[in-house]
Design an enzyme around this catalytic site. Sequence first.
Site, PDB file in Angstrom:
ATOM      1  N   HIS A   1     115.119  42.435  61.360  1.00  0.00           N
ATOM      2  CA  HIS A   1     114.977  42.778  62.763  1.00  0.00           C
ATOM      3  C   HIS A   1     113.892  41.910  63.355  1.00  0.00           C
ATOM      4  O   HIS A   1     112.904  41.626  62.691  1.00  0.00           O
ATOM      5  CB  HIS A   1     114.611  44.268  62.917  1.00  0.00           C
ATOM      6  CG  HIS A   1     114.908  44.785  64.278  1.00  0.00           C
ATOM      7  ND1 HIS A   1     114.033  44.629  65.318  1.00  0.00           N
ATOM      8  CD2 HIS A   1     115.986  45.431  64.765  1.00  0.00           C
ATOM      9  CE1 HIS A   1     114.576  45.165  66.396  1.00  0.00           C
ATOM     10  NE2 HIS A   1     115.763  45.654  66.093  1.00  0.00           N
TER      11      HIS A   1
ATOM     12  N   ASP B   1     121.893  49.382  62.140  1.00  0.00           N
ATOM     13  CA  ASP B   1     123.313  49.110  61.942  1.00  0.00           C
ATOM     14  C   ASP B   1     123.759  49.242  60.498  1.00  0.00           C
ATOM     15  O   ASP B   1     124.951  49.278  60.221  1.00  0.00           O
ATOM     16  CB  ASP B   1     123.634  47.691  62.431  1.00  0.00           C
ATOM     17  CG  ASP B   1     123.521  47.601  63.930  1.00  0.00           C
ATOM     18  OD1 ASP B   1     123.998  48.524  64.595  1.00  0.00           O
ATOM     19  OD2 ASP B   1     122.944  46.622  64.423  1.00  0.00           O
TER      20      ASP B   1
HETATM   21  N1  ACO Z   1     119.860  38.202  55.342  1.00  0.00           N
HETATM   22  C1  ACO Z   1     119.264  37.173  54.667  1.00  0.00           C
HETATM   23  N2  ACO Z   1     118.212  36.468  55.156  1.00  0.00           N
HETATM   24  C2  ACO Z   1     117.747  36.821  56.356  1.00  0.00           C
HETATM   25  C3  ACO Z   1     118.313  37.878  57.114  1.00  0.00           C
HETATM   26  C4  ACO Z   1     119.398  38.587  56.557  1.00  0.00           C
HETATM   27  N3  ACO Z   1     119.956  39.599  57.210  1.00  0.00           N
HETATM   28  N4  ACO Z   1     117.655  38.004  58.294  1.00  0.00           N
HETATM   29  C5  ACO Z   1     116.724  37.056  58.276  1.00  0.00           C
HETATM   30  N5  ACO Z   1     116.764  36.336  57.134  1.00  0.00           N
HETATM   31  C6  ACO Z   1     115.853  35.252  56.706  1.00  0.00           C
HETATM   32  C7  ACO Z   1     116.097  33.990  57.525  1.00  0.00           C
HETATM   33  O1  ACO Z   1     117.045  33.158  56.908  1.00  0.00           O
HETATM   34  C8  ACO Z   1     114.713  33.394  57.546  1.00  0.00           C
HETATM   35  O2  ACO Z   1     114.447  32.836  56.281  1.00  0.00           O
HETATM   36  P1  ACO Z   1     113.502  31.523  56.137  1.00  0.00           P
HETATM   37  O3  ACO Z   1     112.142  31.979  56.577  1.00  0.00           O
HETATM   38  O4  ACO Z   1     113.600  31.175  54.689  1.00  0.00           O
HETATM   39  O5  ACO Z   1     114.101  30.492  57.036  1.00  0.00           O
HETATM   40  C9  ACO Z   1     113.792  34.616  57.660  1.00  0.00           C
HETATM   41  O6  ACO Z   1     114.535  35.692  57.046  1.00  0.00           O
HETATM   42  C10 ACO Z   1     113.443  34.970  59.115  1.00  0.00           C
HETATM   43  O7  ACO Z   1     114.650  35.194  59.797  1.00  0.00           O
HETATM   44  P2  ACO Z   1     114.930  34.872  61.336  1.00  0.00           P
HETATM   45  O8  ACO Z   1     116.370  34.470  61.490  1.00  0.00           O
HETATM   46  O9  ACO Z   1     113.892  33.926  61.856  1.00  0.00           O
HETATM   47  O10 ACO Z   1     114.702  36.275  61.995  1.00  0.00           O
HETATM   48  P3  ACO Z   1     115.007  36.623  63.496  1.00  0.00           P
HETATM   49  O11 ACO Z   1     113.933  37.529  63.944  1.00  0.00           O
HETATM   50  O12 ACO Z   1     115.291  35.421  64.307  1.00  0.00           O
HETATM   51  O13 ACO Z   1     116.402  37.399  63.396  1.00  0.00           O
HETATM   52  C11 ACO Z   1     117.978  39.084  63.064  1.00  0.00           C
HETATM   53  C12 ACO Z   1     116.527  38.754  63.371  1.00  0.00           C
HETATM   54  C13 ACO Z   1     118.923  38.342  64.051  1.00  0.00           C
HETATM   55  C14 ACO Z   1     118.193  40.577  63.255  1.00  0.00           C
HETATM   56  C15 ACO Z   1     118.287  38.637  61.610  1.00  0.00           C
HETATM   57  O14 ACO Z   1     117.446  39.327  60.705  1.00  0.00           O
HETATM   58  C16 ACO Z   1     119.743  38.856  61.248  1.00  0.00           C
HETATM   59  O15 ACO Z   1     120.573  37.978  61.475  1.00  0.00           O
HETATM   60  N6  ACO Z   1     120.085  40.045  60.642  1.00  0.00           N
HETATM   61  C17 ACO Z   1     121.437  40.360  60.327  1.00  0.00           C
HETATM   62  C18 ACO Z   1     122.189  40.770  61.578  1.00  0.00           C
HETATM   63  C19 ACO Z   1     121.801  42.160  62.048  1.00  0.00           C
HETATM   64  O16 ACO Z   1     121.730  43.095  61.256  1.00  0.00           O
HETATM   65  N7  ACO Z   1     121.588  42.288  63.355  1.00  0.00           N
HETATM   66  C20 ACO Z   1     121.252  43.572  63.988  1.00  0.00           C
HETATM   67  C21 ACO Z   1     119.874  43.565  64.542  1.00  0.00           C
HETATM   68  S1  ACO Z   1     119.442  45.150  65.133  1.00  0.00           S
HETATM   69  C22 ACO Z   1     120.281  45.331  66.543  1.00  0.00           C
HETATM   70  O17 ACO Z   1     120.584  44.412  67.276  1.00  0.00           O
HETATM   71  C23 ACO Z   1     120.625  46.650  66.846  1.00  0.00           C
END
Ligand code: ACO
Length: 429
Positions: free
Chosen positions: A307, A364
């Site tokens: 998140h 979710d």
């Molecule tokens: N699975 C694996 N790795 C992940 C995940 C995940 N779900 N989420 C983040 N990471 C990793 C990224 O690859 C990144 O790794 P790095 O530092 O080695 O490059 C690190 O964790 C940071 O991730 P970001 O993408 O920079 O995090 P951001 O804050 O931009 O994204 C998000 C947040 C979009 C929610 C992301 O965690 C994601 O895609 N999660 C899965 C989708 C999801 O569940 N979305 C619902 C969000 S809640 C809502 O809208 C109600």
Amino acid sequence: MSEKAKLTIGDQSWEFDTFVGSEGEKAIDTRKLRSTTGYIAYDDGYGNTGSCKSEISFIDGEKGILRHRGYPVEQLAEKAGFLETAYLIIYGELPTRAQATKFRRLVHDNTEIHVGIESHFDGFPPNSHPMAILAALINSLGCYYPELATNNRQQDLENFDTAAPFLISKVRTLAAMAYRTEMGMPFVYPDPNLLYSQNFLHMMFSTPYQKYEASETITRALDLFLLLHADHEQNCSTSTVRMVASGGANLFASVSAGVSALWGPLHGGANTAVIKMLQAIHKDGDDGTRFIEAAKRKEARLMGFGHRVYKSFDPRAKILGEVCVKVLDELKQEDPLLDIARRLEQAALEDSYFIERNLYPNVDFYSGILLKAIGIPVDMFTVMFAIGRMPGWIANWREIANVKDGRIHRPRQIYTGPGPRDFIPFDER
Ligand code: ACO
């Protein structure tokens, strides 16, 4: 006197005011950044940008806190219902008994859809995604009730008390109609004697021969699902609503844009993506181990994890995880996907990749399993989120509409394209 922030670039320095929110959140007021320094703040994804001051919801992502108008979401989940929480989010205070009754009545009195809207459904091809239908028809509603959607800010605000419960009611009816359209089934008219969530299930699942009757556990679980999605600060869809509203657009146009923004798999579409991911893992005969390794190699994303704001736990996920178990117990359902979800959660919580990146289950992660158990089809998951989020969008529209001399939202960019070029005629390209 507020503390000053000092910015130094080369041999020049500038000072900017700072201020602190009611929960101690600190900000540097950069509104004059460009005009005084010539620089803009580059903040891809807005992770460090406060786009507004807001009194609606507060999140402390480090501590896993979510409060609406000061009330912790755990208390609301335990003691209030969806409509009561919606009122709180929209109007800022818990309703008195009389206010709650009036609000509920306004919601109930607006369950039906203008008959003209029904014909719009004929224009959508079979299997149209209900999110596309919902976004289009919420905006279209404004055409049938032009007095509620004038784009005259003063007038739209004067009609707000009518428009808010109207939308909360209509979104549920439209959502059920979108589902029936997708399934090629006739519409079921709402029953004003039913509770909000019961009525939705009735419009979804009743047939001409049999009325769907939801148990108390299911009704309460659905109500809780909606309540837990009711608002969440400046997320992608809410910011979209505010962005659209900042141009003076009416409530219907603004929340319809919110529905579109919600659709994406990184936002409201994540609940659908979680179930699809769990189903794929199950089909592969994987217990989750292989998937976790693929996620760590960045070949897959563990949907429902991570998140932008929560960095310890998502309090909504905790509550929904428990409700999910209750519902499956009552329905005597054993869902292999729940077992996989639990294994994934456990493995991820113990794995350094996820721990170091503060990746925890978000709302979710379990909501899809809950909705699936209730019988809601996967395509409708994000629609369910939209019904729940409607009060938050409405409250944020109202907040921005009430800002005196509010400015249109208009971010800057750093242009990285080609420099000025001479036009090349067709035969020379
Ligand atoms: N699975 C694996 N790795 C992940 C995940 C995940 N779900 N989420 C983040 N990471 C990793 C990224 O690859 C990144 O790794 P790095 O530092 O080695 O490059 C690190 O964790 C940071 O991730 P970001 O993408 O920079 O995090 P951001 O804050 O931009 O994204 C998000 C947040 C979009 C929610 C992301 O965690 C994601 O895609 N999660 C899965 C989708 C999801 O569940 N979305 C619902 C969000 S809640 C809502 O809208 C109600």
